[in-house]
Each structure stands twice: as C-alpha cells, then as structure tokens.
Design an enzyme around this catalytic site. Sequence first.
Site, PDB file in Angstrom:
ATOM      1  N   CYS A  32      -8.493  -2.458  -4.964  1.00  0.00           N
ATOM      2  CA  CYS A  32      -7.128  -1.980  -5.157  1.00  0.00           C
ATOM      3  C   CYS A  32      -6.179  -3.161  -5.304  1.00  0.00           C
ATOM      4  O   CYS A  32      -5.371  -3.213  -6.220  1.00  0.00           O
ATOM      5  CB  CYS A  32      -6.736  -1.096  -3.973  1.00  0.00           C
ATOM      6  SG  CYS A  32      -5.199  -0.225  -4.220  1.00  0.00           S
ATOM      7  N   ARG A  64     -13.040  -0.957  -1.375  1.00  0.00           N
ATOM      8  CA  ARG A  64     -11.968  -0.247  -2.089  1.00  0.00           C
ATOM      9  C   ARG A  64     -10.635  -0.960  -1.918  1.00  0.00           C
ATOM     10  O   ARG A  64      -9.858  -1.090  -2.859  1.00  0.00           O
ATOM     11  CB  ARG A  64     -11.881   1.206  -1.591  1.00  0.00           C
ATOM     12  CG  ARG A  64     -10.948   2.063  -2.413  1.00  0.00           C
ATOM     13  CD  ARG A  64     -11.520   2.281  -3.796  1.00  0.00           C
ATOM     14  NE  ARG A  64     -10.551   2.832  -4.736  1.00  0.00           N
ATOM     15  CZ  ARG A  64      -9.758   2.110  -5.499  1.00  0.00           C
ATOM     16  NH1 ARG A  64      -9.786   0.782  -5.429  1.00  0.00           N
ATOM     17  NH2 ARG A  64      -8.927   2.675  -6.342  1.00  0.00           N
ATOM     18  N   HIS A  71       0.747   5.019  -2.282  1.00  0.00           N
ATOM     19  CA  HIS A  71       0.041   6.075  -1.554  1.00  0.00           C
ATOM     20  C   HIS A  71       0.891   6.855  -0.563  1.00  0.00           C
ATOM     21  O   HIS A  71       0.390   7.704   0.154  1.00  0.00           O
ATOM     22  CB  HIS A  71      -1.213   5.494  -0.911  1.00  0.00           C
ATOM     23  CG  HIS A  71      -2.161   4.943  -1.950  1.00  0.00           C
ATOM     24  ND1 HIS A  71      -2.862   5.769  -2.800  1.00  0.00           N
ATOM     25  CD2 HIS A  71      -2.461   3.671  -2.321  1.00  0.00           C
ATOM     26  CE1 HIS A  71      -3.576   5.015  -3.633  1.00  0.00           C
ATOM     27  NE2 HIS A  71      -3.344   3.749  -3.376  1.00  0.00           N
ATOM     28  N   CYS A 126       0.857  -1.200   0.000  1.00  0.00           N
ATOM     29  CA  CYS A 126       0.000   0.000   0.000  1.00  0.00           C
ATOM     30  C   CYS A 126       0.889   1.244   0.000  1.00  0.00           C
ATOM     31  O   CYS A 126       0.607   2.241  -0.673  1.00  0.00           O
ATOM     32  CB  CYS A 126      -0.894   0.029   1.234  1.00  0.00           C
ATOM     33  SG  CYS A 126      -1.879  -1.457   1.514  1.00  0.00           S
TER      34      CYS A 126
END
Lengths: 278, 131
Positions: free
Chosen positions: A239, A235, A196, A192
């Site tokens: 993703c 989500r 991000h 992740c």
Amino acid sequence: MTREILAVALLAGFGLATGSVAAGPAEDLKVYQAYFEQHFPDFTPEDYTRGMYNFSQDKRAQYEAIMEFPPYEMAVEEGQELFATPFANGNSYSNCFENAGIGIAQTYPRFDAERGKVMTLGMAINDCRVQNGEEPLDVVKGPLVYIEAYMSEAARGKAIDITVPDDPRALAAYEEGKRIYFTRRGPRAFACYHCHWEAAGARIRGNELSPARGQAANFPAYRSKWGEMGSIQRRFKGCMEEFGAKPLKPGGEDMANLEYFHRRLSNGIPLNAPNNRF
Amino acid sequence: MPYPMISKNVALAAVFTVMHVVTLPLMAQEGKGASAAATGNGPEAAVEQGKAKAIELCQGCHQFKGADQAGTVGPPLLAMKARFPDPAKLRALIYDAQKASKPYTMMPPFGRNGLVSEQDIEHIIAFLYTL
C-alpha cells in the site's frame, strides 16, 4: 463527532489532541467505531470483513465465485502440517502457544510484558522457532504465513480481541502505532486515514477503498495480484509503495505497532481469515 | 518559495511565456509523449499538455470529461471557469491544498512536493477551464 473535528484532531492537531484530552485506547475505540457506524449504518459485523466488495456488485460476485473454491486452502493445509512438525530438538509450535494454537489468532498482536514490546503473530511464530534453535522465517510470505493461515482458520469466526494492558509501555506502543497510522507519508502526503476512513467506499481510479474497520479480520490473505499468500504487513508495505511512500520495514517495531493499532480497529469483528482478495 | 503568493493579477499569458523559458530544458528532459502539438507554446498546446497531466494525476480521484478511469474521492471537475473564475485560487489549490483548502485534506500538495512543475499547473488550469 463530525468528520471535520475528528480529522483535525487526528491529523493536523494530533499532538495537541492527544496531549490535551485524557483519551486512551478504550475511548479511541468508541470514537472510531462510531465513525464507521455513522458512515456505514447498514453494515453488520460480517459486512466489515467484506471490505471493498461491499461497494461493487460485480466484484462482490467475482469474489463469491472464487470463494466457492478458496485459493488459500492449500496454505491452510501446509500450515497445519508445519505447525505439527517437530523441530530438531523434538519440540513443536504447540509448546509455544496455548491451546495448541487453536482459537487464539484473533488475540494477536499482543503486548508482551516480559519483552516490553508488541508481538505480532508472525513475531510469536519466529520467536518460537528461535527459542527452539531454528532460523526465523520471512514475515511477509511463505511458510510463516501458511502457519498464520492455519492458526487463523482455527480461530475463524471469533471476534477480534486486541487488548492494550494497563502498562505504560503497552500504551506507548499503541500510541506509536496510532501516530504512524495518522502520519502523512510520501510525496502524495497520504495517511492511512485518508483512503480508509475519509474516502472509504469511494473509488481511487477503478478501485473501491475498503473501510479500515474490518480490514485486519481478513489477513493473511491470498491475493490474485500476488498469486500467493501474504501477511497484513505485506499488504501495508504494498500500500505504501503504491502511493509512492517509503514503506516501513516488515518485521520491524514500527510495523508491529502499526499492526497492533490497525488490528485493534477491528475489535468485535469476527475473524474471517485466511481470506481472498483481488 | 510560496508560489500561491504570486500576485493574482499576473496575466496567464505572461506566466506562460516566462515559464516556458525557465522550464523548457526540464520539459525536454521529461520528454513524455511529446507530440508536435504538445511541444508548441500556444494556448491549444497548453490545454493538451494540461489534459495529459490531469489524466495522469487528477483522474485517480476526480471525474472529468476525457477521464476514462476516474475515481470518486474528490468532487467532479465541472464548470470550472464558473466555479473558479480566479485562476489564482486553482493555482493555490493544486500547489498545496492543505494550505489553500483544509489542513487535513487528502488532496496531495502537488506543487509543494514537486509532483508537478509550476508550468504543469498552468497547463492543468488551462485544461480545467475547458471543462
């Protein structure tokens, strides 16, 4: 702290870093906040809730045009009705949530000392149902998400406030969520973190990547791509699937711990949910 | 098998020849948009096949001539021959950037995780050298 040192600490030497430094959730949050403040020095807390729309004027304009008539309003109304409707035994959701569910969504997920595990808002809603003899609902879409939407609307503007109580089990759940967050997965080996944090604000193909801080302030959301409402776990799942990784199971403990860690990254950011995303 | 350890002195042409023999059946199986030019084994065909792979796998993050949906995550692919005169360096980067560059890099380990074949890497390098 430079990007390199942080990245090495979080990814490559993750075990070492957490083992050798007496860091905890409070210290972590300071480091994480500093990272995003350094990369987005002009961001206000509200800017963080605008995610990818901070990086494209065109998409920002489209988003704002859509928000003149937000597509989630029906879900909020439906959620309000569901929340107020009594179960077969005469109880309703307000028997399970303090303050009749008003102004509390920003404090979920919570660590539940009685159960010894993290409870997301979705889990708390289902728990309420099961305690009252009703069947649990899907945690990624549908009525449960409408209730989340209503409870979020009833807390909009309140700063996200996820706490990790002084309980070794809470700390373990937080650390597990953190480990999941920084774990590379799938053939592309993305964590992740990569998209991000490190690449936040850059584009993958035509898509600007939203910074991790603030993401959780916007869910549940109506996504044009879905054509309906979805929870943050929907989500997360999408993703992971998009980059070819096997997704974690929505409603499961790993997802709950991930949601706990991820939502805490947005501590201090005003809840701006439900929201709308492309 | 640690592919990046292959001698830096292996001539590109020799690699092409050997790998075509080894991986032709695999390529035939994939059979994605194989044009007459792309199924040839000359240097032009290698460039064409490399370009197709680069558009499929590299443009998500890198800008380069011929990419129409390029991302901005990684550095633009420009002046590649000047920047990477040694193909072994590029080969190692594409195979496993975590090893060849930084352990925390976002660049996928394309070769190690089987996202590309060793022949694909040679084709991609042939294309990159035209940039």
